[in-house]
Design an enzyme around this catalytic site. Structure first.
Site, PDB file in Angstrom:
ATOM      1  N   SER A  66       0.799  -1.229   0.000  1.00 24.62           N
ATOM      2  CA  SER A  66       0.000   0.000   0.000  1.00 24.62           C
ATOM      3  C   SER A  66       0.832   1.279   0.000  1.00 24.62           C
ATOM      4  O   SER A  66       0.319   2.346  -0.333  1.00 24.62           O
ATOM      5  CB  SER A  66      -0.944   0.014   1.205  1.00 24.62           C
ATOM      6  OG  SER A  66      -0.231   0.199   2.410  1.00 24.62           O
ATOM      7  N   LYS A  90       0.922   4.533   6.888  1.00 28.65           N
ATOM      8  CA  LYS A  90       0.399   5.394   5.825  1.00 28.65           C
ATOM      9  C   LYS A  90       1.082   6.752   5.919  1.00 28.65           C
ATOM     10  O   LYS A  90       1.858   7.027   6.829  1.00 28.65           O
ATOM     11  CB  LYS A  90      -1.121   5.595   5.958  1.00 28.65           C
ATOM     12  CG  LYS A  90      -1.957   4.317   5.981  1.00 28.65           C
ATOM     13  CD  LYS A  90      -1.991   3.604   4.650  1.00 28.65           C
ATOM     14  CE  LYS A  90      -2.860   2.346   4.721  1.00 28.65           C
ATOM     15  NZ  LYS A  90      -2.762   1.541   3.471  1.00 28.65           N
TER      16      LYS A  90
END
Length: 260
Positions: free
Chosen positions: A51, A112
């Site tokens: 990701s 993230k």
């Protein structure tokens, strides 16, 4: 006149017991030092997904610093409910790569990039990122072939984005028509942050509601630390149960890669 006889352990037994006690003390001290360092200074993590490509890859072994944002219960292993909020809190900057406890399941750690600060308005339009109504500028850096993590290779366009304040980083884009390329506008609540993966079309992040399996807004309390460097890296297929992959799957080109 009577005499009282007292039994004593043979010298070799008492010596062995003393040695066991010393070993136990050494282990306890080592664990205490490791815990102290892990809580206050550094913590390693292994990246399990794609990701955050092209900046953090599956199989990377990264080091996260713990002092950047202060400390919360999530700074401590197993997050014991000793206190709420943050101690010695420092505000993160937009663009930081952070590790945090997933809000709807704090036993899971995510990595993230912080895109939205409290009060920011975030929206995706045709694959373009808008921050407070202004498109975040990006520059096309070419097309690359990446492992999709779904069992096939995929062509991606790489863009260099620049956030307000000058933070720049690379993102991967699979095209303008992905599921998360067009969203409603998000307003980041107070004491929360909006997270996005750099692999924009292959990241379940704050664009996805928790009830749909995403991240949603991340409370400040859930931040664990700032990702700093890729210490080591292994390609897909490496396993702790396959000792030969510890060497054969090493990726030296990723060693000591700073994370920005």
């Amino acid at each position: 006149m009577s005499e009282t006889m007292q039994a004593s352990a043979p010298p070799e037994k008492s010596g062995a017991m003393a040695e066991i006690v010393e070993i136990a003390k050494t282990v306890v001290y080592a664990l205490a030092i490791a815990l102290f360092l892990r809580v206050l200074f550094f913590q390693p993590y292994t990246i399990p997904s794609a990701s955050m490509e092209p900046n953090v890859y599956e199989g990377d072994y990264i080091i996260v610093t713990k002092w950047d944002y202060g400390y919360s219960k999530y700074s401590i292993p197993f997050a014991p409910p000793l206190f709420s909020g943050r101690v010695a809190e420092k505000k993160p900057e937009r663009g930081d790569i952070v590790v945090f406890a997933l809000p709807h399941d704090p036993h899971i750690d995510y990595i993230k990039r912080i895109i939205g600060l409290p009060g920011d308005r975030i929206q995706m339009k045709k694959g373009l990122l808008y921050l407070n109504g202004v498109q975040v500028p990006r520059v096309n850096k070419g097309t690359f072939r990446e492992d999709s993590s779904y069992g096939f290779m995929h062509d991606v366009t790489r863009f260099q984005e620049t956030l307000p304040g000058g933070k720049t980083y690379m993102t991967n884009d699979w095209g303008p028509d992905g599921d998360l390329d067009n969203t409603s506008e998000f307003l980041v609540p107070e004491h929360h942050y909006f997270m996005m993966g750099d692999n924009r079309d292959n990241s379940s992040d704050s664009r996805v509601a928790p009830e749909a399996g995403g991240v949603g807004y991340v409370p400040a309390e859930n931040l664990e630390g700032k990702a700093r460097i890729v210490l080591l890296s292994w390609s897909k297929g490496a396993s702790i149960f396959k000792p030969w992959t510890w060497v054969l799957n090493l990726q030296p080109r990723r060693f000591f890669t700073p994370l920005r």
